[in-house]
Design a protein around this motif. Structure first.
Motif, PDB file in Angstrom:
ATOM      1  N   GLN A 127       0.851  -1.511   0.255  1.00  0.00           N
ATOM      2  CA  GLN A 127       0.185   0.262   0.165  1.00  0.00           C
ATOM      3  C   GLN A 127       1.041   1.031   0.158  1.00  0.00           C
ATOM      4  N   LEU A 128       0.671   2.045  -0.771  1.00  0.00           N
ATOM      5  CA  LEU A 128       1.507   3.269  -1.066  1.00  0.00           C
ATOM      6  C   LEU A 128       0.134   4.380  -0.770  1.00  0.00           C
ATOM      7  N   GLY A 129       0.864   5.184  -0.042  1.00  0.00           N
ATOM      8  CA  GLY A 129      -0.336   6.378  -0.201  1.00  0.00           C
ATOM      9  C   GLY A 129       0.728   7.260  -0.405  1.00  0.00           C
ATOM     10  N   MET A 130       0.301   7.919  -1.491  1.00  0.00           N
ATOM     11  CA  MET A 130       0.859   9.437  -2.340  1.00  0.00           C
ATOM     12  C   MET A 130       0.497  10.517  -2.795  1.00  0.00           C
ATOM     13  N   GLN A 131       1.410  11.611  -1.959  1.00  0.00           N
ATOM     14  CA  GLN A 131       0.557  12.921  -2.138  1.00  0.00           C
ATOM     15  C   GLN A 131       2.361  13.500  -2.271  1.00  0.00           C
ATOM     16  N   MET A 132       1.254  14.346  -3.765  1.00  0.00           N
ATOM     17  CA  MET A 132       2.149  14.983  -4.778  1.00  0.00           C
ATOM     18  C   MET A 132       1.768  16.231  -5.147  1.00  0.00           C
ATOM     19  N   GLN A 133       2.770  17.102  -5.381  1.00  0.00           N
ATOM     20  CA  GLN A 133       2.102  18.832  -6.204  1.00  0.00           C
ATOM     21  C   GLN A 133       3.412  19.172  -6.684  1.00  0.00           C
ATOM     22  N   GLN A 165      -1.376  24.637 -15.487  1.00  0.00           N
ATOM     23  CA  GLN A 165      -2.446  24.618 -14.344  1.00  0.00           C
ATOM     24  C   GLN A 165      -1.687  23.994 -13.084  1.00  0.00           C
ATOM     25  N   ARG A 166      -0.815  24.656 -11.431  1.00  0.00           N
ATOM     26  CA  ARG A 166      -0.864  23.663 -10.574  1.00  0.00           C
ATOM     27  C   ARG A 166      -1.918  22.687  -9.564  1.00  0.00           C
ATOM     28  N   ILE A 167      -1.060  21.801  -9.851  1.00  0.00           N
ATOM     29  CA  ILE A 167      -2.507  20.692  -9.239  1.00  0.00           C
ATOM     30  C   ILE A 167      -1.739  19.679  -7.759  1.00  0.00           C
ATOM     31  N   ASN A 168      -2.336  19.713  -7.130  1.00  0.00           N
ATOM     32  CA  ASN A 168      -2.151  18.657  -5.666  1.00  0.00           C
ATOM     33  C   ASN A 168      -2.698  17.549  -5.899  1.00  0.00           C
ATOM     34  N   LEU A 169      -2.028  16.142  -6.011  1.00  0.00           N
ATOM     35  CA  LEU A 169      -2.828  15.111  -5.931  1.00  0.00           C
ATOM     36  C   LEU A 169      -2.193  14.259  -4.945  1.00  0.00           C
ATOM     37  N   ASN A 170      -3.518  13.305  -4.617  1.00  0.00           N
ATOM     38  CA  ASN A 170      -3.330  12.370  -3.678  1.00  0.00           C
ATOM     39  C   ASN A 170      -3.758  11.284  -3.976  1.00  0.00           C
ATOM     40  N   LEU A 171      -2.572  10.030  -4.150  1.00  0.00           N
ATOM     41  CA  LEU A 171      -2.921   9.175  -4.964  1.00  0.00           C
ATOM     42  C   LEU A 171      -2.968   7.695  -3.654  1.00  0.00           C
ATOM     43  N   ASN A 172      -3.348   7.015  -3.916  1.00  0.00           N
ATOM     44  CA  ASN A 172      -3.375   5.273  -2.729  1.00  0.00           C
ATOM     45  C   ASN A 172      -3.419   4.372  -4.043  1.00  0.00           C
ATOM     46  N   ILE A 173      -1.973   3.507  -4.213  1.00  0.00           N
ATOM     47  CA  ILE A 173      -2.220   3.271  -4.976  1.00  0.00           C
ATOM     48  C   ILE A 173      -1.658   1.424  -4.242  1.00  0.00           C
ATOM     49  N   ASN A 174      -2.648   0.053  -4.246  1.00  0.00           N
ATOM     50  CA  ASN A 174      -3.042  -0.840  -3.668  1.00  0.00           C
ATOM     51  C   ASN A 174      -2.931  -1.767  -4.557  1.00  0.00           C
ATOM     52  N   ASP A 175      -0.955  -3.065  -4.470  1.00  0.00           N
ATOM     53  CA  ASP A 175      -1.017  -4.220  -5.699  1.00  0.00           C
ATOM     54  C   ASP A 175      -0.653  -5.202  -4.554  1.00  0.00           C
ATOM     55  N   ASN A 176      -0.525  -6.551  -4.944  1.00  0.00           N
ATOM     56  CA  ASN A 176      -0.435  -7.742  -4.321  1.00  0.00           C
ATOM     57  C   ASN A 176       1.286  -7.743  -5.105  1.00  0.00           C
ATOM     58  N   VAL A 177       2.360  -7.812  -4.169  1.00  0.00           N
ATOM     59  CA  VAL A 177       4.028  -7.713  -4.913  1.00  0.00           C
ATOM     60  C   VAL A 177       4.172  -9.895  -4.951  1.00  0.00           C
ATOM     61  N   ILE A 178       3.707 -10.839  -4.094  1.00  0.00           N
ATOM     62  CA  ILE A 178       3.496 -11.909  -4.465  1.00  0.00           C
ATOM     63  C   ILE A 178       2.925 -12.210  -5.675  1.00  0.00           C
ATOM     64  N   ALA A 179       1.720 -11.606  -6.233  1.00  0.00           N
ATOM     65  CA  ALA A 179       0.646 -12.405  -7.496  1.00  0.00           C
ATOM     66  C   ALA A 179       1.116 -11.052  -8.249  1.00  0.00           C
ATOM     67  N   LEU A 180       1.995 -10.411  -7.868  1.00  0.00           N
ATOM     68  CA  LEU A 180       2.953  -9.318  -9.578  1.00  0.00           C
ATOM     69  C   LEU A 180       4.079 -10.253  -9.926  1.00  0.00           C
ATOM     70  N   LEU A 181       4.986 -11.080  -8.652  1.00  0.00           N
ATOM     71  CA  LEU A 181       6.443 -11.554  -9.348  1.00  0.00           C
ATOM     72  C   LEU A 181       5.701 -13.271  -9.818  1.00  0.00           C
ATOM     73  N   GLN A 182       4.828 -13.633  -9.130  1.00  0.00           N
ATOM     74  CA  GLN A 182       4.417 -14.711  -9.821  1.00  0.00           C
ATOM     75  C   GLN A 182       3.944 -14.921 -11.977  1.00  0.00           C
TER      76      GLN A 182
END
Length: 164
Positions: free
Chosen positions: A113-119, A129-146
Motif C-alpha cells: 500500500q502506497l499513499g502518495m501526495q504530489m504537488q 495549472q498547478r495540481i496537488n494529487l493524493n493517490l492510493n496505490i494497492n497491489d499484491n507484490v507476490i501475485a505480481l511476481l508470480q
C-alpha cells in the motif's frame, strides 16, 4: 534449528532500511506498468520487521529529491465517463512534480500500500495549472511476481519451440 516453528515463535526485531537516491524509473519498470513512465530520485526509510522469513513494513516513508521529476501516464482511452477521474488522467498525461511524498506499508500476505501526495503542475492542462494529487496505490507484490515469472516461463518455452 531453523524450522519454521522456531522462526514463527522467535521475537522479531525491526530494522530500518535507509533509501538514498532510488531511481523511480527503475521501480516503475519492475512493476511492469507499461502505461506509466516516471523519473526522479527518492530517499526515505523503511522499518522492516521479519515475521518468520516474511518481511513486513509498517510506516515506511519516501520523498522525492529536489527538483522533483515527471510522471507520464497513458490511460489508453479518451474518457472514462467519470469527470473527476478524467481530470486526473489528463493531469497525469504529463505531470511535473516538485514534491512527492509516500507512505509505505507491506503486509505478510504480499499486499503493498502506497499513499502518495504530489504537488506540481501539468503543462498540458489549463496552461500549466498547478495540481496537488493524493493517490492510493494497492497491489499484491507476490501475485505480481508470480505473473511475471509465469510470463517469462511462457516466453522461454516459446523460444525453445521456435529454436528447434
Amino acid at each position: 534449528d531453523f524450522s519454521s516453528n522456531n522462526l514463527d515463535s522467535a521475537p522479531s526485531e525491526v530494522f530500518n532500511v535507509k533509501i538514498e537516491g532510488l531511481d523511480i524509473a527503475q521501480i516503475v519498470n519492475l512493476a511492469a506498468y507499461s502505461q506509466v513512465q516516471a523519473d526522479g530520485l527518492v530517499d526515505g526509510n523503511l522499518p522492516v520487521q521479519l515475521r518468520g522469513l516474511t518481511p513486513v513494513v509498517t510506516g515506511g516513508q519516501l520523498h522525492a529529491r529536489r527538483p522533483g521529476g515527471s510522471i507520464r501516464y497513458d490511460s489508453g482511452s479518451g474518457t472514462s465517463g467519470n469527470q473527476s477521474l478524467d481530470l486526473v488522467y489528463q493531469a497525469l498525461q504529463h505531470y511535473q512534480y516538485e514534491v512527492l511524498q509516500s507512505s509505505v506499508d507491506y503486509s505478510e500476505n504480499g499486499e503493498l500500500q502506497l499513499g502518495m501526495q504530489m504537488q506540481g503542475l501539468s503543462p498540458e492542462l489549463n496552461n500549466g495549472q498547478r495540481i496537488n494529487l493524493n493517490l492510493n496505490i494497492n497491489d499484491n507484490v507476490i501475485a505480481l511476481l508470480q505473473s511475471l515469472q509465469a510470463a517469462q516461463n511462457v516466453s522461454d518455452r516459446l523460444e525453445d519451440l521456435l529454436n528447434q
